[in-house]
Scaffold this active site. Structure first.
Site, PDB file in Angstrom:
ATOM      1  N   ASP A 114      -4.430  15.960 -13.218  1.00 12.84           N
ATOM      2  CA  ASP A 114      -5.783  15.903 -12.812  1.00 12.84           C
ATOM      3  C   ASP A 114      -6.449  15.402 -12.351  1.00 12.84           C
ATOM      4  O   ASP A 114      -6.132  14.735 -10.876  1.00 12.84           O
ATOM      5  CB  ASP A 114      -5.302  15.190 -14.390  1.00 12.84           C
ATOM      6  CG  ASP A 114      -7.012  14.911 -15.049  1.00 12.84           C
ATOM      7  OD1 ASP A 114      -7.519  16.201 -15.139  1.00 12.84           O
ATOM      8  OD2 ASP A 114      -6.905  14.313 -16.767  1.00 12.84           O
ATOM      9  N   THR A 163     -13.482  17.539 -12.275  1.00 16.14           N
ATOM     10  CA  THR A 163     -14.303  18.425 -12.807  1.00 16.14           C
ATOM     11  C   THR A 163     -16.048  18.455 -12.359  1.00 16.14           C
ATOM     12  O   THR A 163     -16.488  18.563 -12.581  1.00 16.14           O
ATOM     13  CB  THR A 163     -15.198  16.510 -13.423  1.00 16.14           C
ATOM     14  OG1 THR A 163     -14.958  15.926 -12.023  1.00 16.14           O
ATOM     15  CG2 THR A 163     -14.537  16.431 -14.596  1.00 16.14           C
TER      16      THR A 163
END
Ligand code: ADP
Length: 369
Positions: A114, A163
């Site tokens: 992540d 992101t």
């Protein structure tokens, strides 16, 4: 406990809701709602790999927080029947940490990293050779006597989440065979998601209750599920236990969630833009200082939704509040912004709907004051 008024519409997971999130996570691709393009592409990629009996190419998932990147990584492992290892860019401080994870992978494992864009440079370089050649060079010793010992890594699939794909270095991006971008969800898609969650949690949810929550969820499943749980509390304590539009409106008023579901940072950015900078244009870093946040956070977490909601435009000269943003704050937009509204046939060009966030007539903003 968190301050609900600030965090109830945050797209970032709150510590205490991880368990609730796990219960609601879809386990298979067929249960994953919306994102049809990415879902279909992934299905082909995974089935192709399974037919060949080889791990699929490395997969990069980009999109705002709470849109389903971790869920998809788990689904990918489940569909492949493979083991899953989870870590994150900031957790990998030294390349040795990453080498330890990579060398302990079993054949075919899925490694989920992540926030991969936040990984330290030396670790990133180690990852290149692991991704490409399934090999890592572990450095033993220091200074001129240091030697690189190559160690083989079992074939694996890296699933990276970010992101902002734009922040990845070129060499890193190039090593992913598949890049999927997750979009904000439409209210009707969140409607379906809410009904699924209500079924799993045993909540009585009406269609108008779902619509009310979906419209205030910032296009984000994580927020939709959180608001559903908060409205359920309200409905059980203060009403008949049914999550309908009346209870949803009353509950969301208690939690100070506005009709667009903007969070504290969204509101702070719009307020600063309009009240301190006359609506802009203003540079990202100036705006970030004004709201006391890192420019990265404003750009990655807050802006994509504001642009999408037609409240903020990115122009070559800086960030600009749209007419819809002024109205949302209860203010009258300046004439330069409503100019288009007053032209015949101008309605279709307005940027105050949940459209594609098109920049409204940049030329108007680019004229010198
Ligand atoms: P991210 O990793 O992008 O921050 P997550 O994958 O953790 O987001 O998703 C947040 C929550 O939203 C999870 O609990 C998951 O159950 C739910 N969710 C996300 N996308 C979907 C989807 N397409 N269908 C159903 N639930 C979803």
């Amino acid at each position: 406990m968190t301050d609900n008024h600030d965090e109830i519409v945050s797209p970032i997971a709150l510590e205490e809701e991880r368990e609730a999130e796990a219960t609601l996570r879809p386990r298979r691709l067929s249960e994953f709602i919306a994102q049809d393009r990415v879902r279909e592409q992934l299905e082909l990629l995974l089935q192709g790999a399974m037919r060949r009996g080889r791990p699929p190419e490395h997969i990069l998932l980009s999109g705002s927080p709470g849109l389903g990147k971790t869920t998809l990584a788990m689904i990918i492992a489940a569909e492949l029947g493979a083991g899953l290892r989870i870590t994150s860019g900031p957790a990998i401080e030294r390349s040795g940490d990453l080498a330890a994870v990579l060398t302990s992978l079993a054949p075919g494992d899925v490694l989920f990293i992540d926030e991969i864009h936040r990984m330290a440079r030396p670790a990133e370089e180690l990852l290149y050779s692991a991704m490409e050649d399934f090999r890592v060079d572990v450095i033993v010793g220091k200074g001129p006597g240091a030697t690189a010992i190559p160690i083989d890594v079992e074939p694996f699939t890296l699933v990276g989440a970010t992101t902002r794909a734009g922040l990845l270095t070129g060499p890193m991006r190039d090593r992913f065979g598949f890049v999927g971008h997750l979009e904000f969800y439409e209210p009707h898609e969140l409607d379906i998601l809410l009904h699924r969650s209500a079924r799993i949690l045993g909540i009585k949810l009406t269609d108008d209750g779902a619509a009310e929550i979906a419209g205030r969820s910032r296009g984000t499943p994580r927020i939709a599920n959180r608001l559903l749980r908060r409205v359920r509390d309200y409905a059980e304590v203060r009403a008949d236990g049914v999550v309908n539009a009346v209870n949803a409106r009353a509950a969301l008023q208690v939690y100070d969630v506005d009709e667009l579901g903007l969070d504290r940072l969204d509101k702070a950015v719009l307020n600063a833009l309009v009240r301190s900078f006359g609506g802009g244009p203003v540079g990202l870093s100036t705006l970030a200082v004004a709201v006391g946040e890192q420019p990265d956070t404003v750009e990655e977490v807050c802006e994509p939704f504001l642009v999408r909601a037609g409240l903020l435009a990115r122009t070559p000269r800086g960030r600009v509040a749209t007419a819809a943003a002024w109205r949302h704050l209860g203010l009258t937009p300046p004439d330069r912004l409503t100019f288009l509204d007053r032209l015949p046939r101008a309605g279709s060009g307005r940027a105050d709907s949940m459209g594609d966030g098109a920049t409204p007539i940049p030329d108007l903003f680019n004229q010198d004051p």
